[in-house]
Scaffold this active site. Sequence first.
Site, PDB file in Angstrom:
ATOM      1  N   HIS A  95       0.869  -0.951   0.248  1.00  0.00           N
ATOM      2  CA  HIS A  95      -0.031  -0.004   0.537  1.00  0.00           C
ATOM      3  C   HIS A  95       0.756   0.868   0.151  1.00  0.00           C
ATOM      4  CE1 HIS A  95      -3.896  -2.019   0.918  1.00  0.00           C
ATOM      5  NE2 HIS A  95      -2.959  -3.148   1.091  1.00  0.00           N
ATOM      6  N   ASN A 168     -10.157  -2.624   2.434  1.00  0.00           N
ATOM      7  CA  ASN A 168     -10.090  -3.357   1.245  1.00  0.00           C
ATOM      8  C   ASN A 168     -11.138  -2.311   0.461  1.00  0.00           C
ATOM      9  OD1 ASN A 168      -7.254  -2.825   1.103  1.00  0.00           O
ATOM     10  ND2 ASN A 168      -7.904  -5.324   1.005  1.00  0.00           N
TER      11      ASN A 168
END
Length: 710
Positions: A95, A168
């Site tokens: 990420h 997510n």
Amino acid sequence: MPTSKTKKTQQASTSRTRSRATSDSTHEERGNGGELHQRAGGDSPPMTTAQGARVEDDQNSLRAGDRGPTLVADHVFREKIFHFDHERIPERVVHARGYGAHGVFECLESLADITRASVFAKAGKKTETFVRFSTVAGNLGSFDLARDVRGFATKFYTDEGNWDLVGNNIPVFFIQDALKFPDLVHAVKEEPDRGFPQAQSAHDTFWDFVGLMPEATHMTLWQMSDRAIPRSFRMMEGFGVHTFRFVNAEGKSSFVKFHWKPVLGMQSVVWNEAVKINGADPDFHRRDLFDAISAGDFPQWELGVQVFDDAFADSFDFDILDATKIVPEEVVPVRVVGTMTLNRVVDSVFAEIEQVAFMTQNVPPGIDFTNDPLLQGRNFSYLDTQLKRLGSTNFSQLPVNAPKCPVAHFQRDGHMQVSTQPGRTAYEPNSFTGADRGPRESGTDGHVPFPAEVDGTMRRIRAESFSDHYSQARQFWISQTDVEKEHIVAAYTFELGKCEIPAIRERVVANLRNVDEALATDVADGLGMPLPAASEPAAPVVETESSPALSLLGNAKETFEGRKLGLLLGEGADAAAVKRLTKAVDKAGGTVEVVAIAVGGAILSDGSTLPAKQAVAGGPSVLYDAVAIIAGSEGGTALADEPPARDFLTDAFAHYKVIGLAGATDALVDAAGLTGKLDDACLPVGTAKDCTAYVSRIAAPRKWDRDLSA
Ligand code: HDD
């Protein structure tokens, strides 16, 4: 504001600079490349060193003689370069590429009966938030439209401590046990002996891992769907993924799954478009979020919860502790309990987006964990990673991480301690009084862990209830529309086509046969390989009902709100038509971006010049949700002669977009190879009536059944 004293100093130094500029102009010109900089005055604050000493000259290092060596005595130079040399911190191991904004969460109804979390205490209660969206695999400088899962991490600054919902945009995960996370990440990242591919799952090591770990199959169906190439962060769902617990004031626990639903509706791009957006604007998603919030178009999400009890959980075919499974919305409806509005862009990308530290273990009283082995592992990992990235145990004192409620404890000192910790004691129990006594535990209140019974033999084992890897993958597949199924097949075919080792492709297709025969056959055909024998599933595949909530297109919202129209103008374009269209799109909640051959704009029929936001070479149609082309009454040939203008139209057509046309566009349509092919989603926009019909059509889905054959 500078004080009057500073103002005085500024004036003094301005006049000194001026007089030096005249008396010693050779020195100034050499130092400044011939330009004289304004050295003080105006609204600029005085430049100082990090120690606060006024900087006299920021252009020249200290030298012995005009052409001599730089002196070690130049502490100003030393400090500046020292700081620069240490500017970077390690990027996130996953990420790394992300973008964020500040917002506010508003509770819509009291959930006091099921959770004592203060954030849900009563309708109307507001809690500040910070959100960071991200891609997973790519490095910090990678492009936004990678086919990838998007992170959707939210920090709620609640009055009982920070709550981080680190989710997510896909509700399931690749693996069931956190022990496999480093393997998953190593498989998807660049291959270690060559350093590529960047931000791609389309390579051997990722699909090798997936083929050997059938539990990843369900998530790869989501990842191969258009969910992995969202149009905007503002148009994607978010999920807490794991089953969490709500615990009420009486200590009663319920299971809960968290959902974010975008008020603008879900929307994705198509793969060919994604590939081109990455070239045209690698910052597409971050720019989109920044622009929308800066323009006051604050994106919103509804927070929904699925709440169920132990008995209900036991009735499922799957284990609610298994993060590769969803709880279908048709089985447990999503109850909307709040809204989040992102209303403020950051002031500093580094200070806020880069330094924000999310941790799954940040939960306030009333929210608790389950024994999901992925969640348990995450609760361990996130603290560790913050120390590595941010370099100090005091990272929680950084403004973006600091709780907005009182903080008091006996944790002391450490690198970069910025709070002055008063009092004589730093231990407890202690028998001091007053300010020297320090904070005390409550004995009753706070985060009391839910007293779940724990029993069993210590073993490294995967529960039998985690062994069905295909039933929900199948459910996802059968819940998709035909167009979505085509996209999924194309994505598997593309990704596996990038694998160089045939056995890797075969293993994945062999697993897909357990999901759906047609899916596996179509992928095998696309790859030009024989259909391999199906792999042996670890548990029988259970036939389930389809879940309409799983389809993106099936749930698309008919609106142009928050969307962007690319308006390509030729010379002499009808000024009235341009004005009408712009007004109508604005009324529909969208924005119009003017594109012309040159960025200076186009001269319209009334002689006025409308400046363009983009020259067509830099503003291809992939950047827009729908396009319109208004040429002059004889101006079509000029556009037709421009290759980027031809691509503008060809791509818009190939990407199933609604196209508006006015003026002499025949030559351009011909040059784009579309003569005789324009369909009912290619509409005139010249008259007021045309404009109304066109604007209502762009709110509807793309022309998915467009004939793209030659
Ligand atoms: Fe993770 C970052 C989401 C499993 C270890 N993860 C990270 C971020 C998101 C997620 C959104 C970015 C946060 C930010 O913007 O700063 N991760 C998930 C989800 C998972 C998941 C939804 C499964 C349900 N993660 C997971 C596991 C582990 C990690 C199993 C390790 C055992 N994740 C990390 C990390 C990161 C991270 C290494 C990298 C940077 C950071 O934490 O702050 O600790």
